[in-house]
Design an enzyme around this catalytic site. Structure first.
Site, PDB file in Angstrom:
ATOM      1  N   ASP A  19      46.451 -15.941  12.279  1.00 35.71           N
ATOM      2  CA  ASP A  19      46.372 -17.308  11.778  1.00 35.71           C
ATOM      3  C   ASP A  19      47.234 -18.246  12.626  1.00 35.71           C
ATOM      4  OD1 ASP A  19      46.023 -19.526  10.214  1.00 35.71           O
ATOM      5  OD2 ASP A  19      46.610 -18.564   8.345  1.00 35.71           O
ATOM      6  N   ASP A  20      46.636 -19.279  13.165  1.00 35.40           N
ATOM      7  CA  ASP A  20      47.366 -20.263  13.984  1.00 35.40           C
ATOM      8  C   ASP A  20      48.104 -19.598  15.150  1.00 35.40           C
ATOM      9  OD1 ASP A  20      46.501 -22.000  12.038  1.00 35.40           O
ATOM     10  OD2 ASP A  20      48.478 -22.702  11.443  1.00 35.40           O
ATOM     11  N   CYS A  64      41.538 -23.703   9.888  1.00 40.55           N
ATOM     12  CA  CYS A  64      41.269 -22.409   9.225  1.00 40.55           C
ATOM     13  C   CYS A  64      39.900 -22.178   8.597  1.00 40.55           C
ATOM     14  CB  CYS A  64      42.267 -22.207   8.094  1.00 40.55           C
ATOM     15  SG  CYS A  64      43.915 -21.857   8.644  1.00 40.55           S
ATOM     16  N   LYS A 123      44.494 -13.358   3.926  1.00 42.38           N
ATOM     17  CA  LYS A 123      44.172 -14.760   3.630  1.00 42.38           C
ATOM     18  C   LYS A 123      42.669 -14.998   3.680  1.00 42.38           C
ATOM     19  CE  LYS A 123      44.573 -19.289   5.783  1.00 42.38           C
ATOM     20  NZ  LYS A 123      45.365 -20.138   6.681  1.00 42.38           N
ATOM     21  N   SER A 169      45.877 -20.577   2.144  1.00 44.29           N
ATOM     22  CA  SER A 169      47.090 -20.556   2.976  1.00 44.29           C
ATOM     23  C   SER A 169      48.343 -20.407   2.114  1.00 44.29           C
ATOM     24  CB  SER A 169      47.218 -21.851   3.777  1.00 44.29           C
ATOM     25  OG  SER A 169      46.181 -21.952   4.692  1.00 44.29           O
ATOM     26  N   ARG A 193      36.868 -19.484   9.756  1.00 42.71           N
ATOM     27  CA  ARG A 193      36.605 -18.247   9.006  1.00 42.71           C
ATOM     28  C   ARG A 193      35.141 -18.167   8.572  1.00 42.71           C
ATOM     29  NH1 ARG A 193      42.087 -16.509   7.387  1.00 42.71           N
ATOM     30  NH2 ARG A 193      43.167 -17.757   8.930  1.00 42.71           N
ATOM     31  N   HIS A 204      50.813 -18.222  10.483  1.00 42.93           N
ATOM     32  CA  HIS A 204      50.751 -19.573   9.904  1.00 42.93           C
ATOM     33  C   HIS A 204      52.135 -19.962   9.398  1.00 42.93           C
ATOM     34  CE1 HIS A 204      49.542 -22.825   7.159  1.00 42.93           C
ATOM     35  NE2 HIS A 204      48.323 -22.791   7.671  1.00 42.93           N
ATOM     36  N   ASP A 215      42.257 -17.457  14.333  1.00 43.06           N
ATOM     37  CA  ASP A 215      41.353 -18.473  13.760  1.00 43.06           C
ATOM     38  C   ASP A 215      41.360 -19.802  14.486  1.00 43.06           C
ATOM     39  OD1 ASP A 215      43.894 -19.294  12.864  1.00 43.06           O
ATOM     40  OD2 ASP A 215      43.163 -19.923  10.903  1.00 43.06           O
ATOM     41  N   ASN A 216      42.486 -20.162  15.056  1.00 44.53           N
ATOM     42  CA  ASN A 216      42.574 -21.425  15.818  1.00 44.53           C
ATOM     43  C   ASN A 216      43.900 -21.445  16.562  1.00 44.53           C
ATOM     44  OD1 ASN A 216      42.903 -22.470  12.575  1.00 44.53           O
ATOM     45  ND2 ASN A 216      44.653 -22.809  13.921  1.00 44.53           N
TER      46      ASN A 216
END
Ligand code: NAG
Ligand code: NAG
Length: 500
Positions: free
Chosen positions: A30-31, A70, A124, A151, A74, A230, A282-283
């Site tokens: 995540d992130d 996010c 998540k 989140s 997904r 994240h 995810d990003n």
């Protein structure tokens, strides 16, 4: 036989010779940015297990997610379709969101179920909760789920401490809503969740799921979208204070440790040689968190933007004995995971407009991919603006650029929120192989030969946009406080009474 035909025959033989359908473990950070892993060049990250996947597997240099935030990212991962089709825009889902990933979308889990797969998700979710938990993973093809449905900063951050123990994490979480719940299937197990025990709970859940499936000789699909890395960063006792990189590094190390536990379980249960492990994120990194956000390495900007740093991600495919170690520069995307897993499992593709293409040839033969283009939508896609950018082969054209809050605090002024929407006609074009940092736009004045390239790019854009039917916005349906998960639904006063 010519080379293409030979590759095709090899692939055909490979897929029809698989003794039993392979297992899949899909890891989704995540992130986490392009520059965050040791194996992608970060000098102080400790990621020995992810590095081991990279050195024993195939590492991608040109792999993209479909959104710089996010929920949409997904949705695309699990459906093989751009988020605009499934309606997961603009922005992200919230605890009380009325909408979610529509139940008539087909997820990877639903593609694999008819082939006899056991399916589980942990971590998540962030594709909706909805009335009575109607959008939870157990309604989207997963037999089991353990995790937080959104989140972990979407609540008052209770129980969220960093190293040294009892020090509150950096910054603020959302206040005013319910504390963050831990769900087992569709039941709230703990509220607020104890973050310091969480990673251990995930490891145990995964070990159990893999062990039971292996014992039954049932093929399995484990989807692990991690809360790490994240914001706000946290880490349990095994990782807190143990990295060189501070809270971000500790969180990443904790995730990496779970990856190590998963690999050990795959080995001990004897299924590692029949399992494809795929890792990506995810990003891009949330640069506004400064040293507690991630790192996009040589790429421009991060989360929230359609520059490379927002959507180009580390990706690793690991399958001992089947995927040879190496590095690939082929263009590929999270969209391609569904068609690839379907192909390898011998499963049917959903009868919908897919945006993903099968990448088995890249994995198994280090061959050429089928993907020629990648589309970049902003966090708030609309039919009026359409694509913000498009990559065709090694070139990327920006039709619009804009900074984002998530990418603030960087010295590059293009990244922050004060860099407002700017149209580009003709588009800004970059050669991403010569200039991966998107620093030096090619000039049509100096190089009139680029007109042909521009014509090709515009043709691909027009064709793609003509095929795009925007689904009804799920996030546009708004939120209802009463939908927020509460373990004692009849209690009062809310939200403080929601504690179990
Ligand atoms: C799901 O249902 C909605 C509403 O009926 C429809 O617009 C959409 O096209 C459907 N999606 C799929 C993938 O079938
Ligand atoms: C996997 O394959 C390797 C190489 O052929 C072999 O050494 C190893 O023992 C196998 N592992 C398992 C668990 O079967």
């Amino acid at each position: 036989m010519d080379h293409t035909l030979l590759a095709f025959v090899n692939l055909f033989l490979f897929c029809s010779c698989l003794a039993s359908p392979p297992n899949f473990v899909l890891l989704f950070a995540d992130d986490l940015g392009f520059g965050d892993l040791g194996c992608y060049g970060h000098p102080s990250s400790l990621t020995p297990n992810l590095d081991r996947l990279a050195s024993g597997g195939l590492r991608f240099t040109d792999f993209y997610c479909t959104s710089p935030v996010c929920s949409p990212s997904r949705a695309s991962l699990l459906t093989g379709r751009y988020q605009t089709r499934s309606g997961i825009y603009p922005g992200v889902l919230y605890p009380g969101s009325i909408g979610g990933l529509p139940l008539n979308e087909t997820t990877i889990a639903e593609v694999l179920k008819p082939m006899g797969y056991a399916t589980a998700a942990m971590g998540k979710w962030h594709l909706g909760f909805g009335a009575n938990g109607m959008y939870l993973p157990t309604n989207q093809g997963f037999d089991q789920y353990l995790g937080i449905p959104y989140s972990h900063d979407m609540g008052p951050c209770r129980n969220l401490t960093c190293f040294p123990p009892d020090v509150k994490c950096f910054g603020l979480c959302d206040v005013g809503g319910v504390t963050v719940p831990l769900m087992h299937n569709d039941v709230i197990k703990q509220q607020p969740v104890n973050f310091l025990d969480l990673e251990r709970a995930y490891s145990d859940f995964a070990t159990n799921f893999i062990t039971v499936s292996a014992k039954k000789k049932q093929p399995f699909f484990l989807y692990y979208p991690s809360h790490h890395t994240h914001y706000p960063q946290y880490a349990g006792p095994g990782a807190a204070g143990r990295s060189l990189r501070g809270p971000y590094g500790d969180a990443l190390l904790e995730f990496d440790t779970t990856v190590g536990n998963l690999l050990a379980t795959l080995e001990q249960t004897g299924v590692i040689n029949n399992t494809l492990v795929f890792f990506t994120s995810d990003n891009g990194p949330e640069l506004m968190r400064m040293s507690r956000g991630g790192n996009s390495g040589p790429l421009k900007c991060g989360k929230g933007t359609t520059y490379e740093g927002g959507m180009r991600e580390p990706a690793i495919a690991f399958w001992p004995g089947t995927i040879r170690p190496g590095v690939t520069h082929e263009l590929a995307s999270t969209l391609d995971i569904l068609p690839t897993m379907a192909r390898l499992a011998g499963a049917k593709l959903p009868q919908v407009q897919l945006d993903g293409v099968d990448m088995t040839e890249i994995l198994v033969n280090h061959g050429q991919g089928k993907r020629k283009a990648m589309m970049f939508y902003p966090t708030d896609p609309s039919e009026m603006y359409g694509l913000f950018a498009l990559r065709l082969e090694k070139y990327k054209a920006h039709f619009y650029t804009r900074g984002a809050t998530h990418s603030g605090t960087t010295p590059d002024k293009d990244c922050d929120i004060f860099s407002v929407l700017k149209p580009h006609d003709p588009p800004l074009i970059f050669d991403l192989e010569a200039d991966p940092s998107e620093k030096y736009p090619l000039s049509l004045v100096i190089r009139p030969d680029l007109q042909d390239l521009l014509d090709r790019i515009l043709k691909v854009k027009d064709q793609f946009e003509a095929s795009m039917v925007f689904g009804e916005s799920q996030i546009g349906k708004g939120s209802d406080r009463d939908l927020e998960p509460c373990c004692t639904p009849q209690c009062s006063p809310k939200p403080s009474c929601c504690q179990c």
